[in-house]
Scaffold this active site. Sequence first.
Site, PDB file in Angstrom:
ATOM      1  N   LYS A 166      -6.134  39.472 -16.316  1.00 34.84           N
ATOM      2  CA  LYS A 166      -5.149  39.949 -15.951  1.00 34.84           C
ATOM      3  C   LYS A 166      -4.033  40.906 -16.363  1.00 34.84           C
ATOM      4  CE  LYS A 166      -6.257  38.358 -11.082  1.00 34.84           C
ATOM      5  NZ  LYS A 166      -6.286  38.856 -10.153  1.00 34.84           N
ATOM      6  N   SER A 201      -1.640  38.302 -11.985  1.00 33.67           N
ATOM      7  CA  SER A 201      -1.166  37.396 -12.336  1.00 33.67           C
ATOM      8  C   SER A 201      -0.044  37.535 -12.928  1.00 33.67           C
ATOM      9  CB  SER A 201      -2.172  36.416 -12.303  1.00 33.67           C
ATOM     10  OG  SER A 201      -1.273  35.201 -13.143  1.00 33.67           O
ATOM     11  N   TYR A 243      -8.974  34.553 -17.531  1.00 34.79           N
ATOM     12  CA  TYR A 243      -8.145  34.968 -16.695  1.00 34.79           C
ATOM     13  C   TYR A 243      -7.012  36.046 -17.317  1.00 34.79           C
ATOM     14  CZ  TYR A 243      -5.138  34.280 -12.122  1.00 34.79           C
ATOM     15  OH  TYR A 243      -4.815  34.712 -11.229  1.00 34.79           O
TER      16      TYR A 243
END
Length: 303
Positions: free
Chosen positions: A159, A142, A155
Site C-alpha cells: 500500500k 490504506s 500489505y
Amino acid sequence: MDLTDKVAVVTGSGQGLGLAYAKDLARHGAAVVINDVNQATADAAVAEITAAGGRAVAVVAPVGSTETARALVTGAVDAFGRLDVMVTNAGILRDKVLWKMTDDDFDAVVGVHLRGTFTCVREAVLKFREQGDGGRIICIGSPAGQRGNFGQTNYSGAKSGIVGMVRTWALELQRAGITANAVCPVAATAMTETVPFLAPYIEGMKNGEPLPDIIRREVGMGTPDDAAGIISFLASDAAAEITGQAFAVGGDRLALWSHPELTAVEYHDGGWSADDIAAQWTATFGESVQSVGEEFPEELMAK
C-alpha cells in the site's frame, strides 16, 4: 455530478468497498466493469447495478497479471466503446508477523496489490493515450501504508508502494491530461472487523445501531458507502486539476495525507560522524521522531 459519458473499471468490485465504488459510479451515470474472482459474486454485483438502472458487465479473473489487466480494458471497450476511469481496488490479506511470514504470504499480497495496480494502470494508460482525451487513475491505498500496521509487512509495503507509484504517475501523465490519485479508506468490512476495539461497533452496526461520532469522526470509519463519493468525484470532470494526492476517507471525515517532509534539520561542518550524531541526537532530533501505527482516541483504546 454527471458521469454519463464515462466508462470505469473497478477491480475487486464484487463486494465490500469495491462494490460500493462501482454502485456509486453507476448511480452517477458511468458504465462499470465489475471484476471479481468468483463468477456468482460478479454476476450478483452486475445484477444489482442493472436492476437500479445502471450499466455494468463482469470480467471474472484474478488481478495481478498483464493478461487480466488487458482483459479488463478489453472488456470495457468491447461493452461500452472506451475507457475513462481505472479504479484499482482488488486486494487480499495474508497477515502474519515478520518472523512467521512466508515467501508465499509476501508474494501473494504484493502480487495482487502492488503488481496488480501496476499492470492495470499500465494497460489503462495505454488506452487513455490511444484515445487522446485524458483519463482517471484512482488507486486504493490504506492507512497501513502510511503509518504501518502490526502483522502486515506485505500489505503495508504494497500500500505504501501504491502511493509512491501514484505520485510518480501524476508527474508522468500530466501532459496527457491523465490524473492519478490514491484513496486510503477506512470502512466497516471483513478486514476492519478483526480489529478488537472496533469489532463491537461493527457488530452493532450490523444490528442496525448507528456508529457513534467518535468512530465516524475521530477514527474516520463508517460504511463502505461513506467511502464511495470520493471515487465518483475523482472520476469526474470536476477533478481534472487534482493529481498526485493521497486522500483519507471514512465515516464523516475526508482528509489529505501529506507526503514525507523533512522535520528536524541540522548541519555539521565536514559531515556527520557517529559520535557527532550521538552527541546531538537528543537535543536536535529526539523530539522530532515519528510515531508508527494508527493513532486512535485514548478512550477507545482503554476499553
